[in-house]
Design an enzyme around this catalytic site. Structure first.
Site, PDB file in Angstrom:
ATOM      1  CG  HIS A  66      -1.668  -1.236   1.442  1.00 54.05           C
ATOM      2  ND1 HIS A  66      -2.905  -1.530   0.902  1.00 54.05           N
ATOM      3  CD2 HIS A  66      -1.305  -2.345   2.144  1.00 54.05           C
ATOM      4  CE1 HIS A  66      -3.281  -2.731   1.279  1.00 54.05           C
ATOM      5  NE2 HIS A  66      -2.324  -3.259   2.026  1.00 54.05           N
ATOM      6  CB  SER A  83      13.320  23.094 -14.064  1.00 51.00           C
ATOM      7  OG  SER A  83      12.569  24.289 -14.066  1.00 51.00           O
ATOM      8  CE  LYS A 111      11.858  19.662  -9.844  1.00 51.35           C
ATOM      9  NZ  LYS A 111      10.593  20.054 -10.467  1.00 51.35           N
TER      10      LYS A 111
END
Ligand code: ARG
Length: 464
Positions: free
Chosen positions: A153, A275, A281
């Site tokens: 999960h 980016s 990034k």
């Protein structure tokens, strides 16, 4: 080609909707091989002369060179690869070129070409998978005892080893390789050549000969089925779709692992993008694209199945659209497999961050329950209850893992919990303990790597 029947040329839009040369020129190798085999058979059966067959053969070889070197000019007015090559052949060698289409139709021709192409594409995709498996094996061996959280999960469940996690994909890809091999041999079954337009031919041809020359297991048994079936392509693309789901799951894990929130891994510069506005990034674009391309491959399968769905026998032009979808599925797949291989080859894992994350979320709770069963003879359900109380207490005291809670605290819940029990609660101990067959223990991972190396090595030898 059919000027005898028509007075006017096709409308330009008619030509645009009808032409497939932009797509099916990719079948040129298979088309030339098919024509060579057909001509050789026609000569062997006395339908054309040996001299004519030789001229056809030479002409086709010259055309192959022209196409391979980019000199060949494809003409949309000639619709498809079959007519383009035939027209050029006739330009070059004259009369014998006009005899090549005896006892043949584009319907059996295209089915033959496409089956050959699909079989080879499956072989190549299988090779790409074993290359990816090799990289995963190397990385699994390197990280056989690196601990990370195992999830269910997407919640921390139990500590596992990174090697074990990577080997899960080796298993998946192995089943995919088997599926691809089955799809390849299905495509090599039943050569359509000689089915002609739909009903066979009155010429005394030898279908066994062409089937054999082209590497098929034999001639297709029914001419209608031979020209109208595309289940070989459906099977191949469905296998790609299944395999792409596996690739997409690893791709998604790369996206998660390389996020600052997880911090488990870092992609190399060659496999990261920046980016245009945020200088900090490092984006995992290739991994994201693999997710999306996997969806497109599944969509290619859906579109292909829809084209064949409810199509009455035998050939209909709908079937011309089969190739763009199949080519696109294989192209996407090749990119995905190669990109995943490149990323996995150079990704760097962060041992400390993964180990710390593995501790969190009381991931070794099951270890304590197992100890209570083994050492204190408590029934598992009762042990589960006792450990649940320990976790509740640890949480209340602000701990993030059981191993950081003092022994005395455990003993307020159950005095049978002793120092030996608490020593089981480290993540390293926890992974070592899970040494059942197929389990995550480093020793098991190393054995599995050796087993896979032997299996894949044996495969390579078989193919060599
Ligand atoms: N370009 C065609 C295709 O890919 C070849 C077969 C054409 N057959 C025909 N009856 N028009 O399907």
């Amino acid at each position: 080609m059919w000027g005898g029947r028509f007075a006017a040329k096709p409308d330009t839009v008619m030509q645009a909707i009808n032409a497939s040369i932009g797509v099916d020129k990719r079948l040129w190798r298979e088309d030339i091989e098919g024509s060579k085999a057909h001509a050789a058979m026609l000569a062997a059966c006395g339908i054309i002369t040996r001299d004519e067959a030789d001229k056809i053969h030479e002409g086709l070889e010259a055309i192959a060179l022209d196409i391979a070197s980019g000199r060949f000019v494809f003409d949309e007015a000639l619709e498809d690869i079959h007519l383009n090559i035939e027209a050029r052949l006739t330009d070059m060698i004259g009369e014998p070129g006009r005899r090549l289409h005896t006892a043949r139709s584009r319907n059996d021709q295209v089915a033959t070409d496409f089956k050959l192409w699909t079989a080879r594409a499956c072989d190549a995709a299988g090779d790409a998978l074993s290359a990816l498996q090799q990289v995963l094996l190397d990385r699994a061996e390197e990280h056989a005892d690196w601990v990370m959280p195992g999830f269910t999960h997407l919640q921390t469940a139990m500590p596992i080893t990174l090697g074990h996690h990577l080997l899960a994909y080796v298993e998946m890809l192995d089943r995919d390789a088997m599926r691809l091999a089955a799809a390849a041999s299905m495509a090599r079954e039943g050569c359509p050549l000689g089915a002609a337009a739909l009903a066979g031919t009155g010429f005394p041809i030898d279908r066994g000969m062409t089937a054999k020359l082209l590497g098929f297991d034999g001639p297709a048994g029914n001419s209608l089925d031979a020209v109208s079936s595309r289940d070989f392509a459906l099977q191949a693309v469905s296998v790609l779709a299944i395999c792409a789901t596996h690739l997409s799951r690893l791709a998604e894990e790369i996206v998660l692992w390389t996020s600052p929130q997880f911090g488990f891994a870092r992609l190399s510069d060659a496999w990261s993008t920046g980016s245009s506005i945020m200088p900090q990034k490092r984006n995992p674009d290739a991994a994201e694209l693999i997710r999306a391309k996997a969806s497109r491959i599944a969509a290619d399968f859906q579109a292909l199945a829809s084209i064949v769905n409810a199509l009455p026998l035998a050939y209909a032009k709908d079937l011309q659209e089969d190739k763009a979808l199949t080519f696109s599925a294989f192209d996407s797949f090749d990119l995905c497999a190669a990109a995943l291989r490149g990323m996995m080859q150079t990704i760097r894992f962060n041992r400390q961050t993964m180990a710390l994350a593995a501790e969190k979320g009381f991931s070794t709770a099951t270890e304590l329950a197992d100890w209570l069963v083994r050492a204190a003879g408590i029934a598992f359900r009762d042990a589960h209850h006792i450990v649940g109380a320990c976790v509740k207490k640890a949480e209340a005291l602000g701990h993030e893992s059981l191993s950081s809670m003092a022994l005395s605290e455990f003993q307020t819940i159950d005095p049978r919990i002793n120092a030996e029990a608490v020593a089981q609660l480290s993540v390293d101990k926890a992974v070592e303990a899970r040494d059942s067959l197929g389990g995550t223990a480093p020793q098991r991972v190393r054995e599995a790597v050796q087993r896979w190396r032997a299996a894949l090595g044996a495969l390579d030898e078989e193919e060599a």
